[in-house]
Design an enzyme around this catalytic site. Structure first.
Site, PDB file in Angstrom:
ATOM      1  N   ASP A   1       0.865  -1.182   0.000  1.00 27.90           N
ATOM      2  CA  ASP A   1       0.000   0.000   0.000  1.00 27.90           C
ATOM      3  C   ASP A   1       0.894   1.223   0.000  1.00 27.90           C
ATOM      4  O   ASP A   1       1.977   1.214   0.585  1.00 27.90           O
ATOM      5  CB  ASP A   1      -0.965  -0.003   1.184  1.00 27.90           C
ATOM      6  CG  ASP A   1      -0.256   0.020   2.539  1.00 27.90           C
ATOM      7  OD1 ASP A   1       0.009   1.123   3.054  1.00 27.90           O
ATOM      8  OD2 ASP A   1       0.023  -1.062   3.083  1.00 27.90           O
TER       9      ASP A   1
ATOM     10  N   GLU B   1      -7.894   4.643  12.228  1.00 26.15           N
ATOM     11  CA  GLU B   1      -6.815   4.385  13.181  1.00 26.15           C
ATOM     12  C   GLU B   1      -6.643   5.585  14.098  1.00 26.15           C
ATOM     13  O   GLU B   1      -7.456   6.509  14.101  1.00 26.15           O
ATOM     14  CB  GLU B   1      -5.518   4.066  12.448  1.00 26.15           C
ATOM     15  CG  GLU B   1      -5.043   5.158  11.486  1.00 26.15           C
ATOM     16  CD  GLU B   1      -3.741   4.794  10.783  1.00 26.15           C
ATOM     17  OE1 GLU B   1      -2.692   4.941  11.427  1.00 26.15           O
ATOM     18  OE2 GLU B   1      -3.798   4.365   9.605  1.00 26.15           O
TER      19      GLU B   1
ATOM     20  N   ASP C   1      -9.557   3.423   6.113  1.00 28.61           N
ATOM     21  CA  ASP C   1      -8.435   3.394   7.062  1.00 28.61           C
ATOM     22  C   ASP C   1      -8.866   4.154   8.311  1.00 28.61           C
ATOM     23  O   ASP C   1      -8.935   5.380   8.311  1.00 28.61           O
ATOM     24  CB  ASP C   1      -7.208   4.036   6.408  1.00 28.61           C
ATOM     25  CG  ASP C   1      -6.040   4.217   7.367  1.00 28.61           C
ATOM     26  OD1 ASP C   1      -6.132   3.768   8.527  1.00 28.61           O
ATOM     27  OD2 ASP C   1      -5.029   4.815   6.948  1.00 28.61           O
TER      28      ASP C   1
END
Length: 264
Positions: free
Chosen positions: A61, A152, A150
């Site tokens: 990624d 986080e 994503d």
């Protein structure tokens, strides 16, 4: 001398408050935020993975901070798929997205896009729509993976973006529900088990709908967040001389191809 506040004065003050533009969201770190930036910071690295290469498919990624990527070299080193950061919040688009996303496709990699979540700046549905409009759309061409969220540790402040577990779970649900409604595909969820426990209360509501992309930099995948029986992708290392971060898809290349074609 006593002053009297008139109704007109009060209305003028209220009008000024309403007309004042909202505070601008902070995107000062957006160009260097990428999948796992904060996970590595908070959770560290516990070792190198013990993997079974015949049962795993190597991928990467990347995001804008890496600049243009030599995808032919990555493919030559064994990479079969990649995820590219497309957006953050509702105010940042990766300036390298075109080269990275289209370049991966040109080199024969199966590729997808991911969105760096900012629950502190706008709603989940709004961010899903922004992501789709700026590179996160899925296409039934057999070479495009569904988009990934994503979610986080917050790089700008409090790790859970100031949200309670219930509110964070609702935000994620708004994003994934909107992506599914628009793309007719479930988004992957990228996270770590420790963050998920801390910020969602370890909710298990997404395990049957959204594939898991787990970040853990250690010898084994380890404990999964509640609701998931397996991870689809394991981000197991940072960099390592190859473009971006390193991932294993949990299965042979045929499973990656199936996900691109529409299988869950």
């Amino acid at each position: 001398m006593r002053r009297t506040v008139t109704g007109a004065a009060v209305l003028a003050v209220l009008a000024a408050v309403v007309a004042a533009p909202p505070a601008r969201a902070d995107y000062s770190l957006a160009d260097t935020n990428y999948a796992g930036t904060q996970i590595a910071r908070y959770e560290g690295v516990q070792g190198i993975p013990r993997a079974d290469p015949p049962r795993q498919t190597l991928g990467h990624d990347v995001s804008g901070h890496q600049g243009p990527v030599d995808w032919k070299a990555a493919a030559g080193a064994g990479a079969k798929f990649t995820y590219v950061k497309a957006t953050e919040g509702t105010g940042f688009v990766n300036p390298q997205f075109g080269q990275q996303y289209d370049g991966a496709h040109a080199a024969g990699l199966i590729r997808g896009a991911y969105h760096f979540a900012r629950p502190d700046v706008s709603g989940g549905a709004e961010q899903a729509e922004y992501f789709i409009a700026h590179g996160g759309a899925w296409r039934p061409d057999g070479t495009t993976l569904p988009g990934a969220l994503d979610i986080e540790y917050n790089p700008y402040g409090e790790v859970c973006y100031g949200k309670s577990p219930a509110d964070m779970t609702a935000w994620i649900a708004d994003f994934t529900r909107t992506y599914l409604a628009k793309m007719h595909r479930s988004a992957l969820i990228y996270t770590s088990t420790a963050w998920w426990k801390r910020c969602t209360g370890n909710t298990g509501r997404f395990g049957n709908t959204d594939p898991l992309w787990l970040a853990r930099y250690g010898p084994e995948v380890g404990e999964l967040p509640a609701g998931w029986e397996k991870q689809s992708i394991w981000q197991f290392a940072r960099g390592g001389g190859l473009p971006g971060d390193q991932n294993y898809y949990n299965g042979p290349i045929g499973r990656v191809q199936a996900l691109a074609k529409g299988a869950s």
